[in-house]
Scaffold this active site. Structure first.
Site, PDB file in Angstrom:
ATOM      1  N   ASP A  28       4.453  -8.060   4.369  1.00 52.59           N
ATOM      2  CA  ASP A  28       4.469  -6.656   3.942  1.00 52.59           C
ATOM      3  C   ASP A  28       4.774  -5.712   5.112  1.00 52.59           C
ATOM      4  OD1 ASP A  28       4.263  -4.628   2.104  1.00 52.59           O
ATOM      5  OD2 ASP A  28       2.069  -4.551   2.123  1.00 52.59           O
ATOM      6  N   HIS A  45      14.050  -4.777   5.530  1.00 61.35           N
ATOM      7  CA  HIS A  45      14.136  -6.073   4.831  1.00 61.35           C
ATOM      8  C   HIS A  45      15.038  -7.032   5.614  1.00 61.35           C
ATOM      9  CE1 HIS A  45      11.862  -4.442   1.600  1.00 61.35           C
ATOM     10  NE2 HIS A  45      12.803  -3.627   1.155  1.00 61.35           N
ATOM     11  N   LEU A 139       8.448 -29.846   6.753  1.00 58.11           N
ATOM     12  CA  LEU A 139       7.735 -28.648   6.307  1.00 58.11           C
ATOM     13  C   LEU A 139       8.075 -28.330   4.846  1.00 58.11           C
ATOM     14  CD1 LEU A 139       6.105 -26.021   7.330  1.00 58.11           C
ATOM     15  CD2 LEU A 139       8.373 -24.960   7.431  1.00 58.11           C
TER      16      LEU A 139
HETATM   17  C1  IPE Z   1       3.446  -7.497  -2.068  1.00 54.23           C
HETATM   18  O1  IPE Z   1       3.782  -6.363  -1.362  1.00 54.23           O
HETATM   19  C2  IPE Z   1       4.687  -8.238  -2.482  1.00 54.23           C
HETATM   20  C3  IPE Z   1       5.466  -8.837  -1.397  1.00 54.23           C
HETATM   21  C4  IPE Z   1       5.154  -8.846  -0.145  1.00 54.23           C
HETATM   22  C5  IPE Z   1       6.682  -9.499  -1.830  1.00 54.23           C
HETATM   23  P1  IPE Z   1       3.917  -4.949  -2.076  1.00 54.23           P
HETATM   24  O2  IPE Z   1       4.355  -3.995  -1.035  1.00 54.23           O
HETATM   25  O3  IPE Z   1       4.751  -5.054  -3.288  1.00 54.23           O
HETATM   26  O4  IPE Z   1       2.414  -4.661  -2.520  1.00 54.23           O
HETATM   27  P2  IPE Z   1       1.682  -3.281  -2.853  1.00 54.23           P
HETATM   28  O5  IPE Z   1       2.532  -2.534  -3.836  1.00 54.23           O
HETATM   29  O6  IPE Z   1       1.540  -2.533  -1.571  1.00 54.23           O
HETATM   30  O7  IPE Z   1       0.341  -3.694  -3.395  1.00 54.23           O
HETATM   31  C1  IPE Z   2       7.567  -6.167   1.909  1.00 52.71           C
HETATM   32  O1  IPE Z   2       7.798  -4.947   2.505  1.00 52.71           O
HETATM   33  C2  IPE Z   2       8.802  -6.736   1.259  1.00 52.71           C
HETATM   34  C3  IPE Z   2       8.764  -6.700  -0.220  1.00 52.71           C
HETATM   35  C4  IPE Z   2       7.776  -6.273  -0.956  1.00 52.71           C
HETATM   36  C5  IPE Z   2       9.939  -7.209  -0.905  1.00 52.71           C
HETATM   37  P1  IPE Z   2       7.742  -3.613   1.679  1.00 52.71           P
HETATM   38  O2  IPE Z   2       9.093  -3.328   1.108  1.00 52.71           O
HETATM   39  O3  IPE Z   2       6.646  -3.635   0.677  1.00 52.71           O
HETATM   40  O4  IPE Z   2       7.419  -2.544   2.797  1.00 52.71           O
HETATM   41  P2  IPE Z   2       6.387  -1.335   2.716  1.00 52.71           P
HETATM   42  O5  IPE Z   2       5.080  -1.909   2.292  1.00 52.71           O
HETATM   43  O6  IPE Z   2       6.936  -0.375   1.710  1.00 52.71           O
HETATM   44  O7  IPE Z   2       6.371  -0.789   4.091  1.00 52.71           O
HETATM   45 MG    MG Z   3       4.696  -3.157   0.708  1.00 60.85          MG
END
Ligand code: IPE
Ligand code: IPE
Ligand code: MG
Length: 253
Positions: A28, A45, A139
């Site tokens: 995240d 990303h 792995l």
């Molecule tokens: C969880 O992260 C999903 C992934 C890392 C793929 P999100 O960014 O979607 O989660 P919330 O919305 O902060 O709970």
């Molecule tokens: C995690 O990073 C990747 C996915 C959920 C696909 P985020 O896109 O949720 O990044 P933040 O949490 O908005 O910074």
């Molecule tokens: Mg996120």
């Protein structure tokens, strides 16, 4: 009332001071990483994929046997269409560019998450990755894609209910073990350690059943900044945890 000890879980921790066998990552903070640098979220990303590559390499090096990565949740479809389509493109490029290298490195790929409503192009790429690497013995890389734990649990419940209705199994045969086997993760051990980056302290619908006795590690770094040293720190923290599974430490007996 007589309460018998749980037959399947060891009372004494077998992993203390050791490497976790299965580590799951909630990757995240990509968007925040980019925004903090005045970049579009998509750059986060892209950079996050570089982190993933180095974490896969490192996991193999230090002897972790299974890693599960939360790559796209069933709720992530709620993001703007441009971001969703960028993420789909990134996944495609990851499979197209990295699959042969992962295969050569003996990595076995497994996909968890809903498949029935996926774009056929993406689904066939994911299935190709699983098929190509099915017999690899290194792995295990479990990719949670279009994954939501509640939906996974519901699918398992429906599957087992159907089998009872069809007369294949009896109601009493729906045990914890049978239920676990019916989840997308059937056959995999539960994660020993779940790491979430970016400072958020929640599971966001990830491995709710499987995390019953997992250790959690939350780290303030955004995923693109999570490096080998940060991974090592999480592993060493895990090594100092005492897992009791509801029992007592040997020392306390
Ligand atoms: C969880 O992260 C999903 C992934 C890392 C793929 P999100 O960014 O979607 O989660 P919330 O919305 O902060 O709970
Ligand atoms: C995690 O990073 C990747 C996915 C959920 C696909 P985020 O896109 O949720 O990044 P933040 O949490 O908005 O910074
Ligand atoms: Mg996120």
């Amino acid at each position: 009332m007589s309460v018998s000890p749980h037959p399947q879980r060891p009372v004494e921790d077998s992993s203390s001071g050791k490497m976790p066998k299965h580590v799951a990552f909630i990757m995240d903070g990509n968007g925040r990483w980019a925004t903090a640098r005045g970049l579009p979220r998509t750059e986060g990303h892209r950079q996050g994929l570089e982190t993933l590559r180095s974490i896969i390499r490192h996991a193999g090096k230090v002897g972790v046997e299974i890693i599960t990565i939360y790559s796209f949740s069933s709720e992530n479809w709620n993001r703007p269409a441009t971001e969703v389509s960028f993420l789909m493109g990134l996944l495609k490029r990851f499979v197209q560019r990295d699959l042969s290298e992962l295969h050569e490195a003996n990595v076995r790929i497994r996909i968890i998450g809903g498949r029935s409503d996926l774009d056929p192009g993406i689904l066939s790429l994911l299935e190709e990755a699983e098929e190509l690497t099915r017999r690899n013995s290194g792995l295990e890389l479990v990719v949670a894609f279009n994954y939501g734990s509640r939906a996974e649990i519901l699918r398992a419940a429906q599957h087992l209910a159907q089998r009872v209705q069809d007369g294949d199994i009896r109601l009493e045969e729906i045990t914890e073990e049978a239920f676990s086997q019916s989840l997308d993760t059937g056959g995999l051990p539960d994660p020993d350690l779940i790491i979430r980056t970016s400072g958020e302290l929640r599971l966001s619908n990830f491995l709710l059943w499987q995390a019953a006795y997992s250790e959690f590690y939350f780290c303030d770094l955004n995923w693109p900044d999570f490096d080998e040293a940060a991974f090592d720190e999480a592993l060493s923290c895990f090594g100092n945890r005492q897992r009791r599974y509801g029992g007592l430490d040997a020392k306390a007996l």
